[in-house]
Design an enzyme around this catalytic site. Sequence first.
Site, PDB file in Angstrom:
ATOM      1  N   THR A 114     -10.146  -8.731  14.966  1.00  0.00           N
ATOM      2  CA  THR A 114     -11.423  -9.402  14.735  1.00  0.00           C
ATOM      3  C   THR A 114     -11.219 -10.796  14.160  1.00  0.00           C
ATOM      4  O   THR A 114     -10.557 -10.965  13.133  1.00  0.00           O
ATOM      5  CB  THR A 114     -12.276  -8.563  13.760  1.00  0.00           C
ATOM      6  N   GLU A 115     -11.780 -11.795  14.843  1.00  0.00           N
ATOM      7  CA  GLU A 115     -11.716 -13.186  14.377  1.00  0.00           C
ATOM      8  C   GLU A 115     -10.288 -13.642  14.081  1.00  0.00           C
ATOM      9  O   GLU A 115     -10.057 -14.461  13.200  1.00  0.00           O
ATOM     10  CB  GLU A 115     -12.605 -13.381  13.146  1.00  0.00           C
ATOM     11  N   LEU A 116      -9.334 -13.099  14.830  1.00  0.00           N
ATOM     12  CA  LEU A 116      -7.908 -13.411  14.698  1.00  0.00           C
ATOM     13  C   LEU A 116      -7.352 -13.113  13.305  1.00  0.00           C
ATOM     14  O   LEU A 116      -6.364 -13.726  12.875  1.00  0.00           O
ATOM     15  CB  LEU A 116      -7.622 -14.875  15.077  1.00  0.00           C
ATOM     16  N   TRP A 138      -9.318 -17.280  11.993  1.00  0.00           N
ATOM     17  CA  TRP A 138      -9.558 -18.582  12.618  1.00  0.00           C
ATOM     18  C   TRP A 138     -10.871 -19.208  12.130  1.00  0.00           C
ATOM     19  O   TRP A 138     -11.341 -20.184  12.692  1.00  0.00           O
ATOM     20  CB  TRP A 138      -9.503 -18.491  14.136  1.00  0.00           C
TER      21      TRP A 138
END
Length: 403
Positions: free
Chosen positions: A146-148, A300
């Site tokens: 999730t979301e890097l 990120w």
Amino acid sequence: MRTICFYFQVHQPFRIKPYRFFDMGEDHYYWDDYLNKSVIRKVAQKCYLPMNELLLELIQKHQGKFKVAFSISGVCLDQFEAYAPDVLESFQRLVATGQVELLNETDAHALCSLRSKSEFKRMVETHRAKIKRLFNGYEPKVFRNTELVYSDKIGEMVAEMGYMGMLTEGAKHILGWKSPNFVYQNSINPDFKILLKNFQLSDDIAFRFSDKSWSEHPLTIEKFTAWVNNVPKEHQVVNLFMDYETFGEHQWAETGIFEFMRVLPTAILNHTDFTFSTPSEVLGQANPIAKIQVPIPISWADEERDLTAWLGNDLQNEAFTKLYDLESRVNKIDDPEIQRDWNYLQTSDHFYYMSTKFFSDGAVHAYFSPYETPYDAFINYMNVLSDFIIRVSRKEKEIQGVA
């Protein structure tokens, strides 16, 4: 090998309807079906359908030389099935070309990797099964959280699940003097490979493309191609990671973003020595150059590239802690509605809406939030969570009564 790896995040949360204190114990359906359907259909028309059509055209035109990768969250796939089957079919057509890679992630686009290894594994398996069901038996080889979100320990967990590697952010405070344009190794398991986002070139497209105050505006194909050519010859891969909604939703069609993407593959293939590859191709062909040390999780999001977008204030941490305190109790309850709501309540967006950041990061958070303030987001979520706890307690009593 000198190659470009395009990766797109495709995600839409199940947004919670306005839920008052007086609804607790009375109304057990939390999801704003009208808003969720409206958002999916709007983004479908502005982004998903036209961009998928464009990518299919580019893949057919370049005959195996142009490739991309997607991570489509499970909650987004659920909404495609419910509200936008035409979008799901368009993604299925892309995957069927053999030039599009699908990545695994947590089903609910959740932050469970930060709290529970068992819940993390459960969510990954749920998403893997959903991908296999919807995409003709497709089996992802590469993971993206999730979301890097990534750390050394998260990478180790993912390696244990059998993936060849995963994606994360090429954060400055992690890389130091090193470049994101190489393949790296997990510091605990050296056999597990890591791809890092080139945030400079990615964000030139994703965030700065239509920014008239940017010194490089407008971003032309010639300019971007020149920047790619300036990448040092010894560098292996340029990872262009971005939200898929960049195309048509964040950067409107009027900005020229679709035309930019339409000519980019030809310009890269004809005027640079770069090819295009999927993440599994890069990880399979390139040798890692070094271990990357990430003791504290990165992402990120925002300027800090850390977790403060979701867990940066007391509101967020209280909601997050109270939710995951329920894990062992929920796991004992065999009820499809309880399990569905447990899944959807973990979606990271609910905590993102509670962010109290200021300046440019705060503006981004406000743009995505359906609430007027972070405090409204917190109160609404906690009302729902309180009702969910009531339901869990009732189910526990029913189970004890049966026993």
